[in-house]
Write a protein that holds these residues in place. Structure first.
Motif, PDB file in Angstrom:
ATOM      1  N   ALA A  42      43.513  40.771  39.797  1.00 50.46           N
ATOM      2  CA  ALA A  42      42.982  41.889  39.010  1.00 50.46           C
ATOM      3  C   ALA A  42      43.820  43.154  39.151  1.00 50.46           C
ATOM      4  O   ALA A  42      44.059  43.846  38.146  1.00 50.46           O
ATOM      5  CB  ALA A  42      41.525  42.155  39.397  1.00 50.46           C
ATOM      6  N   PRO A  43      44.320  43.524  40.361  1.00 51.50           N
ATOM      7  CA  PRO A  43      45.172  44.728  40.430  1.00 51.50           C
ATOM      8  C   PRO A  43      46.441  44.622  39.599  1.00 51.50           C
ATOM      9  O   PRO A  43      46.848  45.591  38.946  1.00 51.50           O
ATOM     10  CB  PRO A  43      45.497  44.833  41.927  1.00 51.50           C
ATOM     11  CG  PRO A  43      44.369  44.123  42.615  1.00 51.50           C
ATOM     12  CD  PRO A  43      44.002  42.999  41.696  1.00 51.50           C
ATOM     13  N   THR A  44      47.063  43.446  39.595  1.00 53.58           N
ATOM     14  CA  THR A  44      48.273  43.255  38.794  1.00 53.58           C
ATOM     15  C   THR A  44      47.958  43.342  37.304  1.00 53.58           C
ATOM     16  O   THR A  44      48.714  43.943  36.518  1.00 53.58           O
ATOM     17  CB  THR A  44      48.915  41.897  39.119  1.00 53.58           C
ATOM     18  OG1 THR A  44      49.188  41.824  40.514  1.00 53.58           O
ATOM     19  CG2 THR A  44      50.205  41.692  38.343  1.00 53.58           C
ATOM     20  N   VAL A  45      46.851  42.755  36.902  1.00 52.72           N
ATOM     21  CA  VAL A  45      46.448  42.787  35.495  1.00 52.72           C
ATOM     22  C   VAL A  45      46.127  44.208  35.060  1.00 52.72           C
ATOM     23  O   VAL A  45      46.499  44.636  33.951  1.00 52.72           O
ATOM     24  CB  VAL A  45      45.244  41.851  35.271  1.00 52.72           C
ATOM     25  CG1 VAL A  45      44.692  42.019  33.858  1.00 52.72           C
ATOM     26  CG2 VAL A  45      45.643  40.403  35.509  1.00 52.72           C
ATOM     27  N   SER A  63      34.979  48.966  49.602  1.00 55.87           N
ATOM     28  CA  SER A  63      35.446  47.839  48.808  1.00 55.87           C
ATOM     29  C   SER A  63      36.494  47.071  49.606  1.00 55.87           C
ATOM     30  O   SER A  63      37.215  47.652  50.432  1.00 55.87           O
ATOM     31  CB  SER A  63      36.034  48.333  47.480  1.00 55.87           C
ATOM     32  OG  SER A  63      36.507  47.257  46.697  1.00 55.87           O
ATOM     33  N   ALA A  64      36.566  45.776  49.359  1.00 55.14           N
ATOM     34  CA  ALA A  64      37.512  44.936  50.096  1.00 55.14           C
ATOM     35  C   ALA A  64      38.955  45.304  49.768  1.00 55.14           C
ATOM     36  O   ALA A  64      39.259  45.794  48.681  1.00 55.14           O
ATOM     37  CB  ALA A  64      37.263  43.469  49.755  1.00 55.14           C
ATOM     38  N   VAL A  99      38.527  43.904  44.246  1.00 51.43           N
ATOM     39  CA  VAL A  99      37.147  44.026  43.751  1.00 51.43           C
ATOM     40  C   VAL A  99      37.021  45.235  42.831  1.00 51.43           C
ATOM     41  O   VAL A  99      36.430  45.154  41.745  1.00 51.43           O
ATOM     42  CB  VAL A  99      36.160  44.130  44.931  1.00 51.43           C
ATOM     43  CG1 VAL A  99      34.743  44.357  44.425  1.00 51.43           C
ATOM     44  CG2 VAL A  99      36.215  42.872  45.792  1.00 51.43           C
ATOM     45  N   PHE A 100      37.569  46.353  43.259  1.00 53.93           N
ATOM     46  CA  PHE A 100      37.470  47.560  42.428  1.00 53.93           C
ATOM     47  C   PHE A 100      38.267  47.406  41.141  1.00 53.93           C
ATOM     48  O   PHE A 100      37.838  47.862  40.074  1.00 53.93           O
ATOM     49  CB  PHE A 100      37.972  48.768  43.209  1.00 53.93           C
ATOM     50  CG  PHE A 100      37.341  50.057  42.793  1.00 53.93           C
ATOM     51  CD1 PHE A 100      36.354  50.625  43.551  1.00 53.93           C
ATOM     52  CD2 PHE A 100      37.718  50.687  41.623  1.00 53.93           C
ATOM     53  CE1 PHE A 100      35.754  51.812  43.163  1.00 53.93           C
ATOM     54  CE2 PHE A 100      37.129  51.865  41.224  1.00 53.93           C
ATOM     55  CZ  PHE A 100      36.143  52.427  42.004  1.00 53.93           C
ATOM     56  N   ALA A 101      39.440  46.776  41.226  1.00 53.21           N
ATOM     57  CA  ALA A 101      40.233  46.545  40.020  1.00 53.21           C
ATOM     58  C   ALA A 101      39.499  45.624  39.060  1.00 53.21           C
ATOM     59  O   ALA A 101      39.533  45.830  37.835  1.00 53.21           O
ATOM     60  CB  ALA A 101      41.591  45.954  40.398  1.00 53.21           C
TER      61      ALA A 101
END
Length: 455
Positions: free
Chosen positions: A279-282, A210-211, A225-227
């Motif tokens: 997305a990671p922060t969310v 994953s990136a 991407v994974f998040a």
């Protein structure tokens, strides 16, 4: 004959199109016999992989390979009228549905997973070894063991307690059923009204599929991407509960916008789904909000748990391996597993895996988890402080190495009724395979029962 009989039946299949623990879909896959009738007046074309005479040679006199090779085309199921393809209805395998209220009443019996549209198995996926079993079985099922009832009781008590007091790692020998037990815990929690976040293949968090990007603000490597995929699946599985929850404190999204108090959690997730870079922060903000609310218990389940303590195959600018806890997703999961972050109501359960030797269970991790207290780490080896910090307070549950006779009999009945055996077998066959496998669940099925189909 058993292979042909099984080939004419519908099989349940779990597809995993993404690199991570992907969004899966169950569908009935028709496996057909490979043959095709020749129409009247039509010449049957047969492929040849041999070399022809002088006409089949190039200018240098070397033989050319025939380009038209034979190919198999599937025969429609309606044309399979020969008795060899006859089989009984798949519905013969009737099992009770796996439900939180029925688990304690069915020890030593097999139960099937109902798989509604928003089921965790369907959306989050399953480990690869479980996936293969479910592709063969006509209905995804498992046997309720004594350890299953014990874990269900633990989850029932954890529903009213903080996750800090309910952090468990499932350990045991290879093939003892750790992944199945974790999957049963996920299904139990989902049927009991919990909110569930299931990571069935944690190895995909560290195997560079994953990136990733470096975030100087947090000094970690983000995995957007994974998040993003995790947010999407979590919303699908827990849509009903998320619709009843809202933000309890303002949430700032990387200085771009601030969501006020009272914003529905669905709207918070939508921010990460609209912009993958945040997305990671969310995801981190979402889990923090779930940790504060007390309306629903939360279960965080992680398979391949040992991969979170390894060197990843990701590389930094100096081409050195990045430690797993320097990646955003493993670091977030480890913070909840170690109790640094908690859920007001809920539990964190991990399962160790030995199927992938690249991310195997190390001696240092064994000692930190209390699996080998008599074997101290080498005084000449450097033990990273993060290993002790992220394993502090985790309770280790050892899965029984052997199935009991009743549990093995229930497992045998599932595969036998599902026509996985080529002939009627006596009780002596069951006891022979149980003894040969030493009671190991995976060996009992794959090296015992299914080995009867080998030629």
């Amino acid at each position: 004959m058993a292979a042909l009989t099984a080939a004419a039946r519908s099989r349940v299949s779990l597809l995993s199109p993404h690199a991570g623990p992907s969004l899966t879909q169950l569908h009935c896959q028709q496996t057909r016999a490979y043959a095709a009738p020749v129409k009247k007046g039509q010449t049957k074309k047969t492929g040849s992989q041999s070399f022809k005479g002088g006409k089949g040679r190039d200018s240098g006199g070397q033989a050319k390979r025939e380009k038209r090779l034979g190919s198999f085309r599937p025969m429609p199921v309606v044309q399979l009228k020969h008795p060899v393809f006859a089989t009984e209805a798949i519905d013969e395998l009737q099992l009770p549905s796996f439900d939180a209220e029925l688990v304690s009443k069915n020890p030593g019996k097999a139960m099937q997973f109902p798989l509604p549209d928003n089921d965790a198995i369907r959306i989050f996926g399953v480990p690869r070894n479980v996936l293969v079993d479910f592709r063969i079985l006509s209905k995804p099922a498992s046997v309720v063991r004594d350890i299953t009832v014990k874990l269900a009781g633990k989850l029932q008590r954890a529903s009213q307690q903080s996750s800090e007091d309910n952090r468990i790692v499932l350990a045991g020998t290879r093939g003892s059923g750790k992944s199945y037990l974790l999957l049963q815990a996920v299904e139990y929690a989902a049927s009991a009204g919990w909110m569930v976040l299931y990571i069935p293949r944690a190895i995909n968090l560290v195997n560079s599929t994953s990136a990733y990007t470096y975030d100087p603000r947090t000094q970690t490597y983000q995995q957007p991407v994974f998040a993003y995929q995790t947010l999407q699946r979590f919303l699908t599985v827990n849509a009903t509960a998320l619709g009843k929850l809202s933000i309890s404190s303002p949430v700032e999204i990387e200085r771009r916008e601030t969501l006020p108090v009272g914003t529905p959690l669905k709207d918070l997730i939508d921010v990460g789904l609209k912009d993958q870079s945040v997305a990671p922060t969310v995801l981190e903000a979402l889990l923090a909000e779930l940790g504060r609310q007390q309306k629903y218990p939360v279960l965080l389940a992680i398979d391949d748990f040992q991969a979170l303590f390894s060197k990843s195959t990701y590389r930094d600018p100096h081409f050195a391996h990045i430690k797993a806890w320097h990646l955003s997703m493993p670091r977030l999961l480890l913070q909840y597993a170690s109790g640094q972050k908690t859920f007001a109501r809920g539990a964190v359960i991990g399962a160790l895996s030995s199927s992938n030797t690249t991310f195997a269970l190390t001696e240092d991790l064994r000692y930190a988890l209390g699996l080998q207290p008599y074997m101290h780490p080498s005084p000449y080896a450097k033990v990273v402080p993060e290993l002790a910090a992220y394993t502090r307070g985790i309770s280790t549950w050892k899965i029984p190495e052997r199935l009991t006779v009743d549990e093995a009999a229930a497992l045998f009945e599932v595969w036998n009724k599902d026509k996985s055996l080529h002939t009627h077998v006596p009780d002596e066959f069951f006891m022979a395979k149980y003894s040969e496998s030493g009671g190991n669940a995976r060996d009992f099925v794959w090296r015992g029962l299914l080995a009867t189909l080998e030629t």
